[in-house]
Design a protein around this motif. Structure first.
Motif, PDB file in Angstrom:
ATOM      1  N   ILE A  16     -10.728  -6.123  -7.063  1.00 56.26           N
ATOM      2  CA  ILE A  16     -10.068  -5.221  -6.112  1.00 56.26           C
ATOM      3  C   ILE A  16     -10.062  -5.838  -4.716  1.00 56.26           C
ATOM      4  O   ILE A  16      -9.059  -5.792  -3.988  1.00 56.26           O
ATOM      5  CB  ILE A  16     -10.765  -3.845  -6.103  1.00 56.26           C
ATOM      6  CG1 ILE A  16     -10.505  -3.119  -7.423  1.00 56.26           C
ATOM      7  CG2 ILE A  16     -10.260  -2.991  -4.934  1.00 56.26           C
ATOM      8  CD1 ILE A  16     -11.264  -1.809  -7.568  1.00 56.26           C
ATOM      9  N   GLY A  20      -6.855  -6.915  -2.675  1.00 52.00           N
ATOM     10  CA  GLY A  20      -6.634  -6.345  -1.354  1.00 52.00           C
ATOM     11  C   GLY A  20      -6.288  -7.413  -0.335  1.00 52.00           C
ATOM     12  O   GLY A  20      -5.367  -7.244   0.478  1.00 52.00           O
ATOM     13  N   ALA A 302     -12.318   3.012  -6.736  1.00 49.47           N
ATOM     14  CA  ALA A 302     -11.121   3.126  -7.579  1.00 49.47           C
ATOM     15  C   ALA A 302      -9.909   3.564  -6.756  1.00 49.47           C
ATOM     16  O   ALA A 302      -8.794   3.066  -6.949  1.00 49.47           O
ATOM     17  CB  ALA A 302     -11.378   4.113  -8.716  1.00 49.47           C
ATOM     18  N   GLY A 305      -8.610   0.653  -4.827  1.00 49.27           N
ATOM     19  CA  GLY A 305      -7.817  -0.193  -5.717  1.00 49.27           C
ATOM     20  C   GLY A 305      -6.452   0.393  -5.989  1.00 49.27           C
ATOM     21  O   GLY A 305      -5.449  -0.328  -6.048  1.00 49.27           O
ATOM     22  N   GLN A 306      -6.389   1.715  -6.137  1.00 46.16           N
ATOM     23  CA  GLN A 306      -5.110   2.377  -6.380  1.00 46.16           C
ATOM     24  C   GLN A 306      -4.172   2.192  -5.201  1.00 46.16           C
ATOM     25  O   GLN A 306      -2.987   1.880  -5.373  1.00 46.16           O
ATOM     26  CB  GLN A 306      -5.345   3.865  -6.648  1.00 46.16           C
ATOM     27  CG  GLN A 306      -4.068   4.656  -6.906  1.00 46.16           C
ATOM     28  CD  GLN A 306      -4.362   6.118  -7.220  1.00 46.16           C
ATOM     29  OE1 GLN A 306      -5.418   6.460  -7.743  1.00 46.16           O
ATOM     30  NE2 GLN A 306      -3.425   6.990  -6.887  1.00 46.16           N
ATOM     31  N   MET A 438      -6.612   3.181 -12.567  1.00 46.70           N
ATOM     32  CA  MET A 438      -7.786   3.038 -11.708  1.00 46.70           C
ATOM     33  C   MET A 438      -8.706   4.262 -11.782  1.00 46.70           C
ATOM     34  O   MET A 438      -9.928   4.129 -11.900  1.00 46.70           O
ATOM     35  CB  MET A 438      -7.348   2.811 -10.263  1.00 46.70           C
ATOM     36  CG  MET A 438      -6.518   1.567 -10.047  1.00 46.70           C
ATOM     37  SD  MET A 438      -7.344   0.038 -10.575  1.00 46.70           S
ATOM     38  CE  MET A 438      -8.787   0.050  -9.524  1.00 46.70           C
TER      39      MET A 438
END
Length: 466
Positions: A16, A20, A302, A305-306, A438
């Motif tokens: 992640i 990013g 999560a 990450g989404q 996620m």
């Protein structure tokens, strides 16, 4: 679900974080003087007109004129040619045949300092000036020059129709795409004289002093029916026919309504929306951490990450998702999708707390919590996916995938809201799909992985008792 290894949590966090970084910074390669954007970053997001500023206008035929579908397509071609001639390439032009109107959106140019939207709108809707001229002499300004400027062959009023055809021209051995011209009586004699005199030379076709084609005369045309050929594709032949028909339209377009958005106002609205999203994420993260402890921490990761994957799907990071124009409603769709992600994690965390309260072991509670929560999460997300697809199919551009699939069901909707509602539906759909990835799969893997760490075996960290 089988046991998940201890390193899985850290592997997902690192993935992640790497994603990013790439999503924000992108990847640029330099070879000599050539710079190529290998992976697009957040700076490559295409902002919508409501953020960049621009013009949104709806045109229609004059009152009392019932335009055919072919005439509306031709009118659309006029607008597209004029936009390109003004160096406006990032525009949206849609024809709503059901309501006989054309919706045009174009943003301010990056270096725009002085712009008169009323004048631009008037120029876009004015009657087209189509001319056929001798030769193809083009001046430095791109306009006809020399003999081409002074020697006129035909005007738009001399053209009866132009049709894209697939046939064998007199000098071709195999069928090919082309455009068949039919002239009115006023143009037959003039065209016969010109084509007899100019065999082997070009007769150029101009729309508002913009060159659209320059075919070479092969033989004299006496009957007023000619074919323009030249290795066209089907779409190129259709586009040229539309442009010629546009110049033969007997009416100018009328401005039904329009609005303009200044770049300052749009940028301010974007900044306010982005700030609201950041504050909402921070508040949600704090609440999740306080109320749900370790599952809350996993939920925050999560959700991050989404959001990263949603931004990547907008910038064009993934080749399957082309770069997408992001509007203010599109940003709202991202924020709403984050809300669904929070909801999925809350349901799961509450189920785990219930299982621990019922006396289950930690591993059993985590397994059972995810299983019990999944059906409710899936039902809610599927419902939103259906709504998002309907929005995209009903209000999307006519050439979009969802519009083509759903057009028989939602033909009564126009396309005037495509730039806003379509953007909202797109970000909402992508966000909900990523929530399943996620908020369900990645969260489960991370929580099962971290729960195997010795320091994370205390049920109190999951909402149970010490």
């Amino acid at each position: 679900m089988k046991k998940v290894g201890k390193p899985v949590f850290f592997i997902i966090v690192l993935l992640i974080a790497a994603m990013g970084y790439l999503t924000v910074a992108g990847v640029t390669t330099v070879y000599g003087d050539s710079t190529t954007r290998a992976i697009k970053g957040i700076d490559d997001v295409r902002w919508g007109i409501d953020i960049r500023g621009g013009v949104d206008v709806t045109f229609s035929p004059p009152e009392g004129v019932t335009a055919t579908a072919e005439e509306m397509d031709a009118a659309e071609s006029i607008i597209q040619v004029r936009l390109v001639s003004q160096n406006i390439t990032d525009s949206e032009v849609y024809t709503d045949h059901d309501k006989n109107r054309i919706i045009v959106r174009f943003p301010w140019k990056a270096d725009e300092t002085e712009f008169n939207p009323e004048q631009a709108i008037a120029e876009l809707g004015a009657m087209a000036n189509l001319t056929f001229r001798e030769g193809a002499n083009i001046g430095p300004d791109g306009k006809p020059a020399g003999d081409t400027l002074n020697k006129l062959v035909l005007e738009g009023k001399d053209i009866e129709s132009a049709t894209a055809v697939y046939s064998t021209a007199s000098s071709a051995s195999t069928p090919e795409y082309g455009v068949e011209l039919k002239l009115k009586e006023s143009g037959k004699q003039k065209f016969a004289e010109a084509t007899g005199r100019l065999i082997g030379q070009p007769i150029s076709i101009w729309m508002d002093e913009t060159l659209i084609s320059a075919p070479t005369v092969r033989n004299q045309i006496n009957d007023g029916i000619a074919q323009i050929t030249g290795q066209f594709t089907s779409q190129e032949a259709t586009d040229l026919a539309n442009k010629i028909n546009a110049g033969a339209l007997p009416f100018a377009l009328v401005t039904e309504n329009y609005n303009t958005i200044s770049p300052t106002l749009g940028a301010g609205a974007k900044d306010a929306m982005m700030m609201a999203g950041a504050i909402a994420f921070a508040v949600v993260a704090a609440i999740m951490l306080v109320c749900y402890r370790l599952p809350g921490l996993v939920a925050i990761i999560a959700l991050a990450g989404q959001v990263i994957l949603m931004i990547a799907s907008i910038t064009g990071f993934f080749s399957v998702f082309p770069s997408f124009t992001l509007t203010l409603p599109g940003i709202a769709g991202i924020i709403l999708a984050i809300g669904f992600g929070v909801d999925a994690n809350i349901i799961t965390a509450e189920r785990i707390k219930e299982e621990l309260a019922n006396g289950r072991s930690l591993d059993s509670a985590v397994d059972s919590g995810f299983k019990r929560a999944f059906s409710a999460i899936l039902d809610g997300n599927v419902t939103v996916i259906i709504v998002a697809i309907i929005l995209m199919g009903s209000f999307g551009p006519p050439d979009s995938l969802f519009a083509r699939i759903l057009s028989p069901l939602f033909f009564m909707f126009g396309t005037s809201a495509a730039g806003t509602i379509y953007s909202f539906g797109y970000t909402l759909l992508i966000g909900v799909l990523l929530n399943l990835l996620m908020g369900v799969l990645a969260s489960r893997l991370m929580l099962k992985s971290i729960s195997r760490q010795s320091w994370a075996r205390n049920p109190a960290l999951y909402g149970g008792k010490n």
